[in-house]
Scaffold this motif. Sequence first.
Motif, PDB file in Angstrom:
ATOM      1  N   LYS A 261      27.561  44.262  50.437  1.00 19.05           N
ATOM      2  CA  LYS A 261      26.846  43.171  51.126  1.00 19.05           C
ATOM      3  C   LYS A 261      27.717  41.912  51.087  1.00 19.05           C
ATOM      4  CE  LYS A 261      22.095  44.426  50.031  1.00 19.05           C
ATOM      5  NZ  LYS A 261      21.881  44.643  48.604  1.00 19.05           N
ATOM      6  N   ILE A 262      28.755  41.920  51.885  1.00 16.87           N
ATOM      7  CA  ILE A 262      29.645  40.758  51.970  1.00 16.87           C
ATOM      8  C   ILE A 262      29.636  40.276  53.415  1.00 16.87           C
ATOM      9  CG2 ILE A 262      31.175  41.201  50.001  1.00 16.87           C
ATOM     10  CD1 ILE A 262      32.951  42.867  51.790  1.00 16.87           C
ATOM     11  N   ALA A 263      30.281  39.144  53.681  1.00 13.99           N
ATOM     12  CA  ALA A 263      30.184  38.541  55.015  1.00 13.99           C
ATOM     13  C   ALA A 263      30.664  39.492  56.109  1.00 13.99           C
ATOM     14  CB  ALA A 263      30.989  37.248  55.045  1.00 13.99           C
ATOM     15  N   CYS A 264      31.699  40.274  55.822  1.00 13.88           N
ATOM     16  CA  CYS A 264      32.248  41.161  56.847  1.00 13.88           C
ATOM     17  C   CYS A 264      32.835  42.399  56.162  1.00 13.88           C
ATOM     18  CB  CYS A 264      33.339  40.389  57.608  1.00 13.88           C
ATOM     19  SG  CYS A 264      34.222  41.373  58.799  1.00 13.88           S
ATOM     20  N   ASN A 265      32.339  43.566  56.540  1.00 14.11           N
ATOM     21  CA  ASN A 265      32.868  44.792  55.943  1.00 14.11           C
ATOM     22  C   ASN A 265      34.226  45.142  56.544  1.00 14.11           C
ATOM     23  OD1 ASN A 265      29.528  45.594  55.848  1.00 14.11           O
ATOM     24  ND2 ASN A 265      30.798  45.722  54.017  1.00 14.11           N
ATOM     25  N   TYR A 266      35.050  45.773  55.748  1.00  7.93           N
ATOM     26  CA  TYR A 266      36.383  46.129  56.237  1.00  7.93           C
ATOM     27  C   TYR A 266      36.942  47.325  55.485  1.00  7.93           C
ATOM     28  CZ  TYR A 266      37.844  43.420  52.103  1.00  7.93           C
ATOM     29  OH  TYR A 266      37.997  42.938  50.820  1.00  7.93           O
ATOM     30  N   ASN A 267      38.032  47.859  56.012  1.00  5.66           N
ATOM     31  CA  ASN A 267      38.704  48.983  55.365  1.00  5.66           C
ATOM     32  C   ASN A 267      40.211  48.775  55.502  1.00  5.66           C
ATOM     33  OD1 ASN A 267      39.511  49.808  57.959  1.00  5.66           O
ATOM     34  ND2 ASN A 267      37.584  50.920  58.236  1.00  5.66           N
ATOM     35  N   ILE A 268      40.958  49.804  55.145  1.00  3.21           N
ATOM     36  CA  ILE A 268      42.415  49.639  55.107  1.00  3.21           C
ATOM     37  C   ILE A 268      43.024  49.436  56.503  1.00  3.21           C
ATOM     38  CG2 ILE A 268      42.970  52.116  55.202  1.00  3.21           C
ATOM     39  CD1 ILE A 268      45.055  51.432  52.910  1.00  3.21           C
ATOM     40  N   ARG A 269      42.256  49.747  57.555  1.00  2.00           N
ATOM     41  CA  ARG A 269      42.793  49.556  58.906  1.00  2.00           C
ATOM     42  C   ARG A 269      42.506  48.160  59.475  1.00  2.00           C
ATOM     43  NH1 ARG A 269      41.397  54.589  58.564  1.00  2.00           N
ATOM     44  NH2 ARG A 269      39.273  54.205  59.273  1.00  2.00           N
ATOM     45  N   ASN A 270      41.341  47.604  59.112  1.00  2.00           N
ATOM     46  CA  ASN A 270      41.012  46.296  59.709  1.00  2.00           C
ATOM     47  C   ASN A 270      40.878  45.200  58.643  1.00  2.00           C
ATOM     48  OD1 ASN A 270      38.670  46.943  58.480  1.00  2.00           O
ATOM     49  ND2 ASN A 270      37.421  47.106  60.325  1.00  2.00           N
ATOM     50  N   TYR A 271      41.647  45.345  57.560  1.00  2.00           N
ATOM     51  CA  TYR A 271      41.514  44.401  56.445  1.00  2.00           C
ATOM     52  C   TYR A 271      41.921  42.975  56.816  1.00  2.00           C
ATOM     53  CZ  TYR A 271      46.565  45.024  55.977  1.00  2.00           C
ATOM     54  OH  TYR A 271      47.901  45.060  56.231  1.00  2.00           O
ATOM     55  N   LEU A 272      42.829  42.848  57.781  1.00  2.54           N
ATOM     56  CA  LEU A 272      43.286  41.496  58.125  1.00  2.54           C
ATOM     57  C   LEU A 272      42.124  40.667  58.642  1.00  2.54           C
ATOM     58  CD1 LEU A 272      46.750  41.703  59.898  1.00  2.54           C
ATOM     59  CD2 LEU A 272      46.148  40.607  57.716  1.00  2.54           C
ATOM     60  N   LYS A 273      41.410  41.267  59.583  1.00  2.29           N
ATOM     61  CA  LYS A 273      40.243  40.596  60.164  1.00  2.29           C
ATOM     62  C   LYS A 273      39.160  40.425  59.089  1.00  2.29           C
ATOM     63  CE  LYS A 273      37.013  41.673  63.780  1.00  2.29           C
ATOM     64  NZ  LYS A 273      36.282  42.824  63.305  1.00  2.29           N
ATOM     65  N   GLY A 274      38.936  41.500  58.338  1.00  2.00           N
ATOM     66  CA  GLY A 274      37.871  41.489  57.327  1.00  2.00           C
ATOM     67  C   GLY A 274      38.121  40.451  56.249  1.00  2.00           C
ATOM     68  N   LYS A 275      39.326  40.413  55.735  1.00  4.99           N
ATOM     69  CA  LYS A 275      39.584  39.467  54.655  1.00  4.99           C
ATOM     70  C   LYS A 275      39.537  38.030  55.155  1.00  4.99           C
ATOM     71  CE  LYS A 275      41.596  40.001  50.838  1.00  4.99           C
ATOM     72  NZ  LYS A 275      40.413  40.157  49.973  1.00  4.99           N
ATOM     73  N   ALA A 276      40.013  37.833  56.381  1.00  5.39           N
ATOM     74  CA  ALA A 276      39.972  36.474  56.938  1.00  5.39           C
ATOM     75  C   ALA A 276      38.521  35.993  57.081  1.00  5.39           C
ATOM     76  CB  ALA A 276      40.673  36.454  58.294  1.00  5.39           C
ATOM     77  N   ALA A 277      37.644  36.879  57.533  1.00  6.97           N
ATOM     78  CA  ALA A 277      36.233  36.492  57.711  1.00  6.97           C
ATOM     79  C   ALA A 277      35.570  36.218  56.364  1.00  6.97           C
ATOM     80  CB  ALA A 277      35.484  37.596  58.459  1.00  6.97           C
ATOM     81  N   ASN A 278      35.894  37.041  55.376  1.00  5.30           N
ATOM     82  CA  ASN A 278      35.302  36.835  54.046  1.00  5.30           C
ATOM     83  C   ASN A 278      35.838  35.575  53.372  1.00  5.30           C
ATOM     84  OD1 ASN A 278      33.421  39.104  53.359  1.00  5.30           O
ATOM     85  ND2 ASN A 278      35.194  40.276  54.042  1.00  5.30           N
ATOM     86  N   LYS A 279      37.089  35.267  53.665  1.00  4.67           N
ATOM     87  CA  LYS A 279      37.684  34.053  53.102  1.00  4.67           C
ATOM     88  C   LYS A 279      36.960  32.819  53.645  1.00  4.67           C
ATOM     89  CE  LYS A 279      42.368  32.118  52.694  1.00  4.67           C
ATOM     90  NZ  LYS A 279      43.767  32.540  52.865  1.00  4.67           N
ATOM     91  N   ASN A 454      48.980  49.008  49.897  1.00  7.53           N
ATOM     92  CA  ASN A 454      49.220  49.797  48.673  1.00  7.53           C
ATOM     93  C   ASN A 454      48.052  49.644  47.699  1.00  7.53           C
ATOM     94  OD1 ASN A 454      51.669  50.404  49.721  1.00  7.53           O
ATOM     95  ND2 ASN A 454      52.882  49.184  48.283  1.00  7.53           N
ATOM     96  N   ALA A 455      47.591  48.412  47.547  1.00  7.46           N
ATOM     97  CA  ALA A 455      46.492  48.158  46.603  1.00  7.46           C
ATOM     98  C   ALA A 455      45.235  48.902  47.048  1.00  7.46           C
ATOM     99  CB  ALA A 455      46.218  46.658  46.501  1.00  7.46           C
ATOM    100  N   MET A 456      44.943  48.818  48.355  1.00  8.13           N
ATOM    101  CA  MET A 456      43.706  49.434  48.840  1.00  8.13           C
ATOM    102  C   MET A 456      43.765  50.958  48.805  1.00  8.13           C
ATOM    103  SD  MET A 456      42.391  46.956  51.917  1.00  8.13           S
ATOM    104  CE  MET A 456      40.709  47.550  51.987  1.00  8.13           C
ATOM    105  N   SER A 457      44.967  51.520  48.854  1.00  8.44           N
ATOM    106  CA  SER A 457      45.012  52.987  48.834  1.00  8.44           C
ATOM    107  C   SER A 457      45.229  53.543  47.416  1.00  8.44           C
ATOM    108  CB  SER A 457      46.072  53.520  49.805  1.00  8.44           C
ATOM    109  OG  SER A 457      47.270  52.843  49.608  1.00  8.44           O
ATOM    110  N   TYR A 458      45.348  52.664  46.440  1.00 11.31           N
ATOM    111  CA  TYR A 458      45.487  53.110  45.048  1.00 11.31           C
ATOM    112  C   TYR A 458      44.130  53.651  44.558  1.00 11.31           C
ATOM    113  CZ  TYR A 458      46.401  52.638  40.000  1.00 11.31           C
ATOM    114  OH  TYR A 458      46.541  52.855  38.656  1.00 11.31           O
TER     115      TYR A 458
END
Length: 478
Positions: A261-279, A454-458
């Motif tokens: 339950k965060i502002a925008c869900n994301y995964n290893i493919r769309n993390y750029l958009k996801g992390k920017a929205a959560n930031k 790398n971090a997300m796929s660990y």
Amino acid sequence: MKKVLFAAFEGLPFIKTGGLADVVYALPKALNKEEYEVKVVLPLLKSVKQKYYDRLTYVDHFEVHSGYINEGANVYTCDNEGIEYLFIENDTFFNRDDVYGYGDDNCRFSFYNVAVLEMMIKMDYYPDIIHTHDYHTAILPALCKLRFNQNEKIARIKHVFTIHNLVYQGIYDKQVLFDFLAFDYRHFANGPLRFNDLCNFMKIGIEMADIVTTVSKTYAQEIQTSEFGEGLDMILRYRNQDLYGIVNGIDPEIWNPKTDKIACNYNIRNYLKGKAANKLALQRELGLQEDPDAFLVGMVSRLTFQKGAELVANMNGEMLKKHVQIVILGTGEAKYEYAFRMMEDWNKGRACYYAGYNEQLAHSIYAGIDMLLMPSLFEPCGISQLIAMRYGTLPLVRETGGLKDTVEPYDCYKKTGRGFTFGPYDQNDMMNVFNYAYETYTKYRDDWKMLIRNAMSYDVSFAKSAKEYEELYSKLTK
Ligand code: ADP
Ligand code: GLC
């Protein structure tokens, strides 16, 4: 089917003060259900009772007589995601606002350990293995082997004791052993219960368990040295053949940027958009300037000397000279809380200190920040850096304990790694690496993105480590 009873003082989703609760929740879930029937026993603390009472089913009443302790207790049961939780109710000791920190903690823990055994007898439930965690339940193997050993079913039980943090040992006056735990004096005189002229729950657990584990390979080595041994390195070296380091994992469902339950869900493919929205959402929520380019770093932590809070308290001014924002979530020692309050006061809009425990905010921070600061003086394993990596947030850690085992440092030549690390516990060493990370974030964007991937796929799940625990269980029960 082997029966395993986890005995602990905290466990998610019911009660949590730190990483212990994460492990007590995630490890039973990760064990092979075809081979192991796991139950978890916890004290029915006030907040659990208030929040979960409707979900609990009364099982039975029993009595606990142990030295001067003469109390009644009830046991309740509750299913949570396929694991049976047992709760021991006693208002004298457990109907309190906080989990730990009371003058009679020695009595509370003594009561709890004896109550677990009385509960088992009353329920006619005898596990093959009792897996105890930290000093709060460390006395159980000794109780089984020295006091309840007339009961054959109890004497047969094998014991795994996991050290989550060697610093907290439960050192009390020796009378605790007789007045609350009703041990025979001969086991103290020149027996295993003695620790100088005192009682030390942690030491007794290490000495009496069949197998001792701790939560990373490096910490298992470190605690055998006088630097990290907290006065128990000699006995840990003595138990060396039965001491194992098994790194923690996290629960992949609770900690999942795809479903959280965060502002925008994301995964290893769309993390750029996801992390920017959560930031952006985090900056908005905390009253920070909405600035996508600021290097947003944070800490989610108990603010104690263990966590390197001192280094961050001393150096946040230096960090903020750059295009940086800082968010700190946590409470702890007054001097650090004061330092972080000052940090916020002097840097309104660029630094935020949230003094408190806030599960939801923790999730938003892991998702929204660029880098997690975890420069621990020592760290048995660390859960926060694992969560951070799963959320594509790169950890900056000191090379100690589980941090060393889980955070592979960035190598700008080989293009490998998933975080940033430094060696000596020194604020200048930390700043050198901080500046290196800042430069990578601002100038070498492709490398930064590679590190995120790398971090997300660990693999930070418990799957592999659960197998290692299973091997130990089967070694004890074959
Ligand atoms: P420790 O158990 O030594 O405190 P870990 O890194 O193993 O450290 O685990 C800490 C756990 O507690 C993590 O799940 C972290 O997110 C959580 N946590 C720590 N402080 C807070 C806080 N103030 N609010 C919410 N969660 C917190
Ligand atoms: C302790 C340690 C931490 C570890 C946690 C769970 O609280 O300080 O490093 O991750 O236990 O094992």
